[in-house]
Design an enzyme around this catalytic site. Structure first.
Site, mmCIF file in Angstrom:
data_model
loop_
_atom_site.group_PDB
_atom_site.id
_atom_site.type_symbol
_atom_site.label_atom_id
_atom_site.label_comp_id
_atom_site.label_asym_id
_atom_site.label_seq_id
_atom_site.Cartn_x
_atom_site.Cartn_y
_atom_site.Cartn_z
ATOM 1 N N HIS A 1 2.559 14.644 -0.509
ATOM 2 C CA HIS A 1 2.956 14.277 0.910
ATOM 3 C C HIS A 1 4.526 14.903 1.156
ATOM 4 O O HIS A 1 4.759 15.440 2.041
ATOM 5 C CB HIS A 1 2.791 13.071 1.296
ATOM 6 C CG HIS A 1 1.446 12.796 1.522
ATOM 7 N ND1 HIS A 1 0.579 13.393 2.275
ATOM 8 C CD2 HIS A 1 0.447 11.748 1.022
ATOM 9 C CE1 HIS A 1 -0.829 12.688 2.367
ATOM 10 N NE2 HIS A 1 -0.701 11.846 1.522
ATOM 11 N N HIS B 1 -0.123 12.170 -5.697
ATOM 12 C CA HIS B 1 -0.768 11.952 -4.429
ATOM 13 C C HIS B 1 0.666 11.876 -3.259
ATOM 14 O O HIS B 1 0.697 12.552 -2.272
ATOM 15 C CB HIS B 1 -1.862 10.791 -4.294
ATOM 16 C CG HIS B 1 -2.283 10.773 -2.743
ATOM 17 N ND1 HIS B 1 -3.405 11.804 -2.472
ATOM 18 C CD2 HIS B 1 -1.946 10.247 -1.892
ATOM 19 C CE1 HIS B 1 -3.701 11.634 -1.138
ATOM 20 N NE2 HIS B 1 -2.756 10.711 -0.704
ATOM 21 N N GLU B 2 1.308 10.934 -3.515
ATOM 22 C CA GLU B 2 2.549 10.714 -2.501
ATOM 23 C C GLU B 2 3.426 11.713 -2.539
ATOM 24 O O GLU B 2 3.954 12.328 -1.563
ATOM 25 C CB GLU B 2 2.853 9.134 -2.908
ATOM 26 C CG GLU B 2 2.003 8.342 -2.760
ATOM 27 C CD GLU B 2 1.393 8.173 -1.340
ATOM 28 O OE1 GLU B 2 1.785 8.385 -0.445
ATOM 29 O OE2 GLU B 2 0.023 7.322 -1.192
ATOM 30 N N TYR C 1 -9.623 12.106 3.838
ATOM 31 C CA TYR C 1 -9.640 12.028 2.495
ATOM 32 C C TYR C 1 -11.252 12.553 1.741
ATOM 33 O O TYR C 1 -11.220 13.190 0.917
ATOM 34 C CB TYR C 1 -9.640 10.528 1.759
ATOM 35 C CG TYR C 1 -8.321 9.648 2.160
ATOM 36 C CD1 TYR C 1 -7.016 10.180 1.736
ATOM 37 C CD2 TYR C 1 -8.302 8.821 3.178
ATOM 38 C CE1 TYR C 1 -5.900 9.464 1.768
ATOM 39 C CE2 TYR C 1 -7.246 8.059 3.566
ATOM 40 C CZ TYR C 1 -5.812 8.420 3.092
ATOM 41 O OH TYR C 1 -4.892 8.108 3.205
ATOM 42 N N HIS D 1 0.686 -1.233 0.007
ATOM 43 C CA HIS D 1 -0.011 -0.094 -0.076
ATOM 44 C C HIS D 1 0.854 1.257 0.135
ATOM 45 O O HIS D 1 1.601 1.622 1.003
ATOM 46 C CB HIS D 1 -0.983 0.014 1.307
ATOM 47 C CG HIS D 1 -1.902 1.076 1.174
ATOM 48 N ND1 HIS D 1 -3.262 1.115 0.554
ATOM 49 C CD2 HIS D 1 -1.833 2.463 1.356
ATOM 50 C CE1 HIS D 1 -3.753 2.214 0.635
ATOM 51 N NE2 HIS D 1 -3.141 2.795 1.328
ATOM 52 N N ALA D 2 0.709 2.131 -0.846
ATOM 53 C CA ALA D 2 1.404 3.233 -1.164
ATOM 54 C C ALA D 2 1.418 4.181 0.045
ATOM 55 O O ALA D 2 0.472 4.351 0.600
ATOM 56 C CB ALA D 2 0.979 3.945 -2.267
ATOM 57 N N HIS E 1 -6.803 0.858 5.405
ATOM 58 C CA HIS E 1 -6.861 1.789 6.623
ATOM 59 C C HIS E 1 -7.439 1.058 7.832
ATOM 60 O O HIS E 1 -7.119 1.915 8.876
ATOM 61 C CB HIS E 1 -7.607 2.923 5.920
ATOM 62 C CG HIS E 1 -6.804 3.781 4.912
ATOM 63 N ND1 HIS E 1 -6.772 3.110 3.773
ATOM 64 C CD2 HIS E 1 -6.063 4.777 4.997
ATOM 65 C CE1 HIS E 1 -6.156 3.865 2.880
ATOM 66 N NE2 HIS E 1 -5.740 5.108 3.631
ATOM 67 N N GLU F 1 -3.610 15.508 2.514
ATOM 68 C CA GLU F 1 -4.039 14.528 1.469
ATOM 69 C C GLU F 1 -4.528 15.415 0.202
ATOM 70 O O GLU F 1 -4.380 14.646 -0.892
ATOM 71 C CB GLU F 1 -5.514 13.809 1.894
ATOM 72 C CG GLU F 1 -5.163 13.089 3.130
ATOM 73 C CD GLU F 1 -3.941 12.142 2.929
ATOM 74 O OE1 GLU F 1 -3.802 11.865 1.778
ATOM 75 O OE2 GLU F 1 -3.416 11.691 4.271
HETATM 76 C C1 LSW Z 1 -1.847 8.099 1.906
HETATM 77 N N1 LSW Z 1 -1.996 5.678 0.627
HETATM 78 O O1 LSW Z 1 -0.895 8.198 1.062
HETATM 79 C C2 LSW Z 1 -2.296 6.522 1.983
HETATM 80 C C3 LSW Z 1 -1.074 5.897 2.986
HETATM 81 N N2 LSW Z 1 -3.422 2.544 -5.094
HETATM 82 O O2 LSW Z 1 -6.669 4.673 -1.660
HETATM 83 O O3 LSW Z 1 -4.857 5.152 0.699
HETATM 84 O O4 LSW Z 1 -8.286 4.655 -0.140
HETATM 85 C C4 LSW Z 1 0.831 5.093 7.661
HETATM 86 C C5 LSW Z 1 0.447 6.320 7.570
HETATM 87 C C6 LSW Z 1 0.742 4.437 6.574
HETATM 88 C C7 LSW Z 1 -4.960 8.675 -5.603
HETATM 89 C C8 LSW Z 1 -5.363 7.598 -5.099
HETATM 90 C C9 LSW Z 1 -0.707 6.811 6.480
HETATM 91 C C10 LSW Z 1 -0.001 4.730 5.516
HETATM 92 C C11 LSW Z 1 -5.495 9.875 -4.840
HETATM 93 C C12 LSW Z 1 -5.911 7.159 -3.879
HETATM 94 C C13 LSW Z 1 -7.360 9.602 -1.817
HETATM 95 C C14 LSW Z 1 -3.304 2.674 -3.576
HETATM 96 C C15 LSW Z 1 -2.989 4.123 -3.425
HETATM 97 C C16 LSW Z 1 -3.121 4.475 -2.162
HETATM 98 C C17 LSW Z 1 -1.743 6.437 4.500
HETATM 99 C C18 LSW Z 1 -2.755 5.787 -1.506
HETATM 100 C C19 LSW Z 1 -7.766 7.519 -1.096
HETATM 101 N N3 LSW Z 1 -5.384 6.765 -0.462
HETATM 102 C C20 LSW Z 1 -7.103 5.101 -0.577
HETATM 103 C C21 LSW Z 1 -4.288 5.843 -0.056
HETATM 104 C C22 LSW Z 1 -0.811 5.894 5.353
HETATM 105 C C23 LSW Z 1 -7.122 8.557 -2.254
HETATM 106 C C24 LSW Z 1 -6.149 9.577 -3.554
HETATM 107 C C25 LSW Z 1 -6.356 8.149 -3.271
HETATM 108 C C26 LSW Z 1 -2.859 6.546 -0.388
HETATM 109 C C27 LSW Z 1 -6.772 6.542 -0.252
HETATM 110 O O5 LSW Z 1 -2.666 8.788 2.128
HETATM 111 N N4 LSW Z 1 -6.581 10.299 -2.868
HETATM 112 ZN ZN ZN Z 2 -2.280 10.556 1.368
#
Ligand code: LSW
Ligand code: ZN
Length: 646
Positions: free
Chosen positions: A370, A366-367, A506, A336-337, A496, A394
Site C-alpha cells: 500500500h 501487504h502493508e 481482497y 488491526h494492521a 472490516h 490490495e
Molecule cells: C488492509 N489490513 O491493509 C487492512 C486494513 N493480522 O486480514 O485486513 O482480513 C481503514 C481502511 C482501516 C496478509 C494478511 C482500510 C483499515 C495478506 C491478510 C488479504 C491482520 C492483518 C490485516 C484495511 C491486514 C485479508 N487483510 C484480512 C487486512 C483498512 C488479507 C492479506 C490479508 C489487512 C485482510 O487492507 N491479504
Molecule cells: Zn490491504
C-alpha cells in the site's frame, strides 16, 4: 476556496447553465486537489491520533473535525456540480467529477450526520478495546494473545472458549448499533442517487463499457475456482477428523470453525502441520529465523525487496512516524494492521502490532505494498491517488510476498537453512500456499455478498445472524461449533464489519495477484513453474509494476491491467496454473481414500452443543461485582461509624 473565483467568472461569461469548458474543469480540479490534500492531511493526523490512542478526548477531536470535512464536501459537491461533467470527453475526469459531486455521508442532516459519526467510532472502538479474562484474571487481547492461541493450541475446549467469548465481547455488543449504522449509510447512498450502499461501494469497479458487469465477473471467477476449494476442503476435513476424532464433526460435512487456526477461519495456514501431505519430507518454516529479528528489521527487509526491483524506498517520515509494534504503555490502540497516506507526498505510515513470525512477515509486505502505491502516485491530483480499482491496491504487497515465500528466496535471505527440493517437499510447499490463498476465496467473497444483501433489503433485522451463517456454511463449508441465535451478531467479530471497510477487494486481489505474478515473472525471465518464481532484483519486473502503479486511478482498471499483463480481463487462469500440481495430487489422494464427492450440505448443522455450555470470559463482570461489593462495604462501615459516634 480560491477556485470559486474561476467558477464565478466562468459562470458570468457563460450567462447561465453548466460549464462545458474542460480546460477550466482541469484548472479547478488541480486547485481543488491542493486544498483537499491540506485538509485531508489534517483529518488523517487526527484520525491517526485516535487509532493509536483511543481516548474520549481523541474521539471528541475526531467528531469535531468531521464537521469541517462535512462543510468541505458540501462546498466541493456544489462547485463540481456547476460543470457539465456528464458530457466530458475525458472519461476519468468525468468519473472524478462524478465522485466530487457526490456528497457522501455529508448528505445526511445534521443530527443524522452526528449520529453516523458517533456510531462509526463506537463500533470500531468496541472492537478495538474488546478483551477476555481467563480464570486467573489475566487479560487477553485479540493481538497478540487470542490470535496466537487460535494458531497454536490444539485443545478444542480452549479454542472453543476463545472462539465463543470473542464473539460475545465484540459482535453481540454491536448488533443494535450496526443495524442503525447501515440504515444511515444506506440512506446517504440513496440520497446521492445510488440504488443502495452496495451499489455505491461497487462503483469502484465500474468501467465505461455498458456490457461490463462486475457482479457477473465475480460470479464467473468464483464458479471457476470453487472446484479447487472443494477438493482442498475435503482433504483438510479428513485430516482434521483423524487428528481430533470424528465426534467433533457434524454429520452435514462441515468443519467446525474453531479448529482451523484462525479466528475467522479465513486462512488455514496455521494448521499446516496437521494437514501436511508428506510429514517426513522437508517443510518451509521461516518463523524460527524471523523470531530472532527485530520488528524494524522485518520492515527493512521488505523495503529492501522493493528497492531490489528498482522501486522506491519508504521515506524518513515513514520510519519516524509509524507504529510498528504494539505500545507497551497500556494505551488502547486499534491493533488491526493498516497503511496510511497523509497526502503531503512524504508522510506515509503503517500501524501494525507486528508479531515476529512468517504470518506477520507476509502482512508486513501487504502493508508495504500500500505504501509503495501511495508513493508511486503521489504526484497525481488527489482524486487519482487510489488503486486502478480497490483490488489492485490490495494486490501489490501480496505479489511480492509470493516471491518472498518461495523456499528459493527464503534461503537467499537466510531465513531458512539449505533446502533440497524433492517432489514431496514441493507438494508440501504448495499446500501451505493453498491454505492461505485458495482457502481465502469463499470468505473473501461472502463478506460483501452478506453486506450487499443487508443494503438491498434481502437480509432483515430478524435474520441478521442466521443469514451470516447461511453463507459461512454454504460457501466455506464451515459450521458454528455451538448454537447461535439472533442475540448474536457474529459478522461483527471481524474487523472490516465494525470498521466499515469493503471486502470484495481482497477477493479480487487474490485472483489479480497471480495474474501480476505471472506477468512479472515473465518480465524477470523466469523459466519453470510459476510457484518457483522469485522476482527479487529484477529491474524489468520492477519497471513493469512501477509504471502501472504510477497511473493510480487516472485510467480505468482494464487499461492498468493490460499495461502489466497484456490483457484487459480478470482471469483465474494464472492462479489455477500456480496450483495445478497440488490439485492433481489432491484429486488423486481424495480418490484413493474414497473421499471423492465428499462435500457438505448447503445448510448449517442443527444439533449443536449449547453456547451456554462454554464458560464466560467477561472481564467487566468481575469489576462491576467488585464495585457493588465496595459500595456495600462502604455503606456498612459508615453506618457502623455513625453508630459508634453516638
Ligand atoms: C488492509 N489490513 O491493509 C487492512 C486494513 N493480522 O486480514 O485486513 O482480513 C481503514 C481502511 C482501516 C496478509 C494478511 C482500510 C483499515 C495478506 C491478510 C488479504 C491482520 C492483518 C490485516 C484495511 C491486514 C485479508 N487483510 C484480512 C487486512 C483498512 C488479507 C492479506 C490479508 C489487512 C485482510 O487492507 N491479504
Ligand atoms: Zn490491504
Amino acid at each position: 476556496m480560491v477556485s470559486i473565483s474561476i467558477i464565478s467568472l466562468l459562470l458570468l461569461c457563460s450567462a447561465q447553465g453548466l460549464i462545458t469548458d474542460e480546460n477550466a474543469a482541469w484548472e479547478w480540479f488541480y486547485e481543488y486537489s491542493d486544498e483537499a490534500s491540506t485538509l485531508y492531511n489534517r483529518a488523517s493526523k487526527i484520525s491517526w491520533n485516535y487509532s493509536t490512542n483511543i481516548t474520549d478526548y481523541n474521539e471528541q477531536k475526531e467528531l469535531e473535525f468531521s464537521e469541517v470535512t462535512k462543510e468541505f464536501s458540501l462546498k466541493v459537491s456544489a462547485n463540481a456540480s456547476l460543470f457539465d461533467f456528464e458530457n466530458f470527453s475525458n472519461s476519468t475526469l468525468k468519473k472524478a467529477f462524478k465522485y466530487l459531486a457526490d456528497k457522501g455521508v455529508a448528505v445526511l442532516n445534521d443530527d443524522e450526520f452526528k449520529e453516523y459519526n458517533k456510531l462509526a467510532l463506537s463500533l470500531e472502538s468496541t472492537y478495538g478495546k474488546a478483551t477476555l479474562c481467563d480464570k486467573s484474571g489475566k487479560e487477553l487481547f485479540l493481538e497478540p494473545e487470542m490470535t496466537e492461541i487460535l494458531a497454536t493450541s490444539r485443545d478444542p475446549d480452549r479454542l472453543l472458549w476463545i472462539w465463543k467469548n470473542w464473539r460475545d465481547a465484540t459482535g453481540k455488543r454491536m448488533r443494535k448499533d450496526y443495524l442503525r449504522f447501515t440504515e444511515l449509510l444506506n440512506k446517504a447512498s440513496k440520497a446521492n442517487g445510488y440504488e443502495d450502499a452496495g451499489d455505491d461501494w461497487r462503483t469502484g469497479y465500474n468501467v465505461d463499457d455498458p456490457n461490463y458487469n462486475f457482479r457477473d465477473d465475480l460470479e464467473r471467477l468464483y464458479r471457476e475456482l470453487k472446484p479447487f476449494y472443494k477438493e482442498l476442503h475435503t482433504y483438510v476435513k479428513n485430516k482434521l477428523k483423524a487428528f481430533y476424532g470424528e465426534d467433533k464433526f457434524p454429520p452435514t460435512g462441515h468443519i467446525p470453525a474453531h479448529l482451523l487456526g484462525n479466528m475467522w477461519a479465513q486462512t488455514w495456514v496455521n494448521i499446516e502441520e496437521i494437514v501436511m501431505p508428506y510429514a517426513a519430507a522437508q517443510t518451509v518454516n521461516a518463523t524460527p529465523a524471523i523470531s530472532k529479528l527485530t520488528v524494524n528489521r522485518m520492515f527493512e527487509m521488505s523495503d529492501d525487496f522493493f528497492a531490489s526491483l528498482g522501486l522506491n524506498r519508504v521515506t524518513d517520515e515513514f520510519w519516524a512516524n509509524s507504529m510498528l509494534e504494539k505500545p507497551t504503555d497500556g494505551r488502547d490502540v486499534v491493533c488491526h494492521a493498516s497503511a496510511w497516506d497523509f497526502n503531503d507526498g512524504k508522510d506515509f505510515r503503517i500501524k501494525q502490532c507486528t508479531r515476529r513470525n512468517m504470518e506477520d512477515f507476509v502482512t508486513v509486505h501487504h502493508e508495504m505494498g500500500h505504501i509503495q502505491y501511495y508513493m508511486q502516485y503521489a504526484h497525481l491530483p488527489i482524486s487519482f491517488r487510489g488503486g486502478a480499482n480497490p483490488g489492485f491496491h490490495e494486490a501489490v504487497g501480496d505479489v511480492l510476498a509470493l516471491s518472498v515465500a518461495t523456499p528459493e528466496h527464503l534461503k537467499k535471505v537466510d531465513l531458512i537453512d539449505q533446502f533440497s527440493m524433492t517432489n514431496e517437499s514441493q507438494i508440501n510447499f504448495m499446500m501451505s500456499m493453498a491454505l492461505e490463498k485458495i482457502v481465502f476465496l469463499p470468505f473473501g467473497k461472502l463478506m460483501d455478498d452478506y453486506r450487499w444483501a443487508i443494503f438491498d433489503g434481502s437480509i432483515t433485522p430478524d435474520n441478521l445472524n442466521a443469514e451470516w451463517w447461511k453463507r459461512r456454511c454454504t460457501y466455506q463449508g464451515i459450521s458454528p461449533p455451538v448454537t447461535r441465535t439472533e442475540d448474536d451478531f457474529d459478522p461483527g467479530a471481524k474487523y472490516h464489519i465494525p470498521a466499515n471497510v469493503p471486502y470484495v477487494r481482497y477477493f479480487v486481489s487474490f485472483v489479480l495477484q497471480f495474474q501480476f505474478h505471472k506477468a512479472l515473472c515473465r518480465a524477470a525471465n523466469h523459466v519453470g513453474p510459476l510457484y518457483k518464481c522469485d522476482i527479487y532484483q529484477s529491474q524489468e519486473a520492477g519497471k513493469l509494476l512501477g509504471d502501472m502503479l504510477k497511473l493510480g486511478s487516472s485510467q480505468e482498471w482494464p487499461i492498468a491491467l493490460e499495461a502489466i499483463t497484456g490483457s484487459k480481463n480478470i482471469s483465474a487462469d494464472p492462479l489455477v496454473e500456480y496450483f495445478q500440481p497440488l490439485m492433481d495430487w489432491l484429486k488423486e489422494y481424495n480418490k484413493e481414500h474414497g473421499y471423492s464427492g465428499d462435500n457438505w450440505d448447503d445448510s448449517c448443522p442443527t444439533d449443536l452443543p449449547e453456547a451456554s455450555s462454554v464458560e464466560s470470559a467477561e472481564c467487566v463482570v468481575a469489576s462491576a461485582a467488585t464495585h457493588s461489593t465496595c459500595a456495600l462495604l462502604l455503606l456498612l462501615t459508615m453506618l457502623l461509624l455513625v453508630r459508634s459516634f453516638k
